[in-house]
Design a protein around this motif. Structure first.
Motif, short mmCIF file in Angstrom:
data_model
loop_
_atom_site.label_atom_id
_atom_site.label_comp_id
_atom_site.label_asym_id
_atom_site.label_seq_id
_atom_site.Cartn_x
_atom_site.Cartn_y
_atom_site.Cartn_z
N PRO A 30 9.10 52.12 45.91
CA PRO A 30 8.43 51.77 44.74
C PRO A 30 7.87 50.59 44.51
N THR A 31 7.08 50.46 43.51
CA THR A 31 6.29 49.46 43.33
C THR A 31 7.00 48.00 42.93
N TYR A 32 6.32 47.18 44.16
CA TYR A 32 6.99 45.90 44.30
C TYR A 32 6.58 44.84 43.43
N LEU A 33 5.43 44.27 43.08
CA LEU A 33 5.18 43.69 42.05
C LEU A 33 3.77 44.22 41.27
N VAL A 34 3.46 43.55 40.01
CA VAL A 34 2.18 44.06 39.36
C VAL A 34 1.52 42.88 39.38
N VAL A 35 0.35 42.61 40.02
CA VAL A 35 -0.08 41.11 40.02
C VAL A 35 -1.65 41.32 39.38
N GLY A 36 -1.74 40.81 38.13
CA GLY A 36 -3.27 41.05 37.59
C GLY A 36 -3.57 42.46 37.46
N GLY A 37 -2.54 43.24 36.94
CA GLY A 37 -2.71 44.74 36.57
C GLY A 37 -2.80 45.51 37.87
N GLU A 38 -2.62 44.84 39.03
CA GLU A 38 -2.85 45.83 40.25
C GLU A 38 -1.24 45.77 40.97
N GLU A 39 -0.90 47.21 41.12
CA GLU A 39 0.42 47.49 41.49
C GLU A 39 0.56 47.40 43.10
N LEU A 40 1.49 46.42 43.42
CA LEU A 40 1.74 46.28 44.95
C LEU A 40 2.90 46.86 45.56
N VAL A 114 -3.85 37.95 46.53
CA VAL A 114 -3.90 37.85 45.02
C VAL A 114 -3.91 36.65 44.34
N LEU A 115 -4.21 36.48 43.08
CA LEU A 115 -4.08 35.26 42.45
C LEU A 115 -2.65 35.30 41.56
N THR A 116 -1.67 34.76 41.69
CA THR A 116 -0.52 34.72 40.84
C THR A 116 -0.51 34.27 39.55
N SER A 117 -1.67 34.51 38.67
CA SER A 117 -1.81 34.09 37.38
C SER A 117 -0.94 34.70 36.56
N GLY A 118 -0.58 36.10 36.80
CA GLY A 118 0.37 37.10 36.02
C GLY A 118 0.85 37.94 36.61
N VAL A 119 2.16 37.84 36.99
CA VAL A 119 3.08 38.60 37.87
C VAL A 119 4.24 39.23 37.04
N GLN A 120 4.39 40.76 37.33
CA GLN A 120 5.44 41.29 36.68
C GLN A 120 6.27 42.08 37.93
N ILE A 121 7.56 42.01 37.55
CA ILE A 121 8.44 42.53 38.41
C ILE A 121 8.49 44.05 38.60
N GLY A 122 8.60 44.81 39.66
CA GLY A 122 8.61 46.11 39.94
C GLY A 122 10.16 46.55 40.32
N ALA A 123 10.34 47.82 40.68
CA ALA A 123 11.61 48.35 40.98
C ALA A 123 11.97 47.98 42.45
N GLY A 124 10.84 47.69 43.27
CA GLY A 124 10.60 47.44 44.64
C GLY A 124 11.29 45.70 44.70
N TRP A 125 10.70 44.94 44.02
CA TRP A 125 11.17 43.50 44.17
C TRP A 125 12.86 43.54 43.62
N VAL A 126 13.36 44.18 42.64
CA VAL A 126 14.59 44.08 42.39
C VAL A 126 15.44 44.83 43.20
N LEU A 127 15.20 45.68 44.00
CA LEU A 127 15.94 46.16 45.22
C LEU A 127 15.92 45.32 46.30
N GLY A 128 14.73 44.85 46.48
CA GLY A 128 14.62 43.94 47.70
C GLY A 128 15.51 42.49 47.37
N VAL A 129 15.51 41.94 46.14
CA VAL A 129 16.39 40.98 45.82
C VAL A 129 17.84 41.15 45.86
#
Length: 303
Positions: A30-40, A114-129
């Motif tokens: 799944p999506t790891y993080l959304v940075v600047g509107g871009e899904e990683l 990426v420039l971390t001016s805006g970061v939203q967490i995704g399911a991939g980040w939650v699962l990784g943590v």
């Protein structure tokens, strides 16, 4: 090899380690993080998926041996070292998902610059943590079960243990130095003045080094480097021989995975080049895997 008392905490440690591997593998999709509107995402193809699945696969394999109560101190040593190394990684991940916007900067996340001016967490980040948290918990349970577990051998590793320890310390120092710098970085740009034809090198802002990040990330970097050095010292001294093998395997997999992560980022991104520290991590990881294999094969000659 003599295996005696195996406490109930051993399969508990194995279950936690397997769960850490399963959650780590699930975080790849799944999506790891959304940075600047871009899904990683951590995986952007077969190669990057294989790299991301390396550590979770080893977690599951070693955890399965603990669930079967087979060679328990091998798995306990692996879990304890993995848990110690995962503490720093966990703090770095928490920083990436929750605190990186407080001090925006250029960062490499999932192979993207990426420039971390805006970061939203995704399911991939939650699962990784969650996976890292389970690894830390498995390490704590592994250390608690170590002294209660009876497993002895004939001391096959003793004649070469000092050589093994010295080599592991040198490799641990090399790995810590390589980790301090990005494994994939932005190359400098060569520009030519059209009027004069003079060429100048323009430095482009690249990812932050491990110890350049603030707050939790800095603390995590210090803990990761310190744990890597400490575990490189302690792992070869663990008894019996398979305990040393498990500890060395955990260090080797962590270092090798970090080096391959830098190579993955350089392959999938046009903005990044694989760096000398990244190459160093792969070489040190391979050397640690060789050291692990040497400890595994050590036998005392029949007398």
């Amino acid at each position: 090899m003599v295996i005696g008392t195996v406490p109930a905490l051993v399969p508990v440690c194995g279950a936690l380690l397997v769960l850490a591997g399963v959650f780590g593998a699930a975080a790849v999709v799944p999506t790891y993080l959304v940075v600047g509107g871009e899904e990683l995402r951590l995986a952007r193809g077969v190669w990057s998926a294989l790299v991301a699945l390396l550590v979770p696969a080893v977690h599951v394999a070693v955890g399965a041996t603990l669930l079967r109560r087979a060679v328990p101190k091998f798995g306990l040593a692996y879990a304890a070292v993995t848990g110690a190394l995962a503490v720093g990684q966990l703090l770095i991940e928490i920083y990436r998902g929750s605190s990186s916007t407080s001090r925006p900067g250029v960062e490499v996340l999932a192979g993207e610059r990426v420039l971390t001016s805006g970061v939203q967490i995704g399911a991939g980040w939650v699962l990784g943590v969650v996976a890292l948290g389970l690894a830390v918990l498995a390490g704590g349970v592994g250390m608690a079960a170590w002294g209660r577990t009876v497993m002895e051998d004939r001391g096959a590793l003793d004649p070469v243990r000092s050589l093994l320890a010295g080599t592991a310390v040198l490799l641990g120092v090399a790995a810590a130095l390589c980790l301090a710098l990005p494994a994939a970085d932005v190359p400098d740009e060569l520009r030519t003045d059209p009027a004069t034809g003079l060429q100048t090198v323009v430095t482009r802002e690249g990812p932050q080094a491990l110890l350049e990040r603030p707050g939790l990330a800095l603390l995590g970097g210090l803990l990761l480097a310190g744990a890597l050095l400490l575990c490189s010292v302690v792992a070869p001294s663990l008894r019996p021989r398979l305990g040393a093998v498990g500890g060395l395997l955990a260090v080797a997999v962590t270092v090798f995975g970090a080096g391959l992560g830098g190579l993955r980022d350089a392959v999938v991104s046009d903005d990044l080049d694989w760096t000398v520290p990244g190459m160093g991590l792969v070489l040190v990881g391979l050397a640690l895997l060789g050291l692990t294999a040497a400890a595994w094969r050590a036998r005392r000659s029949a007398t």
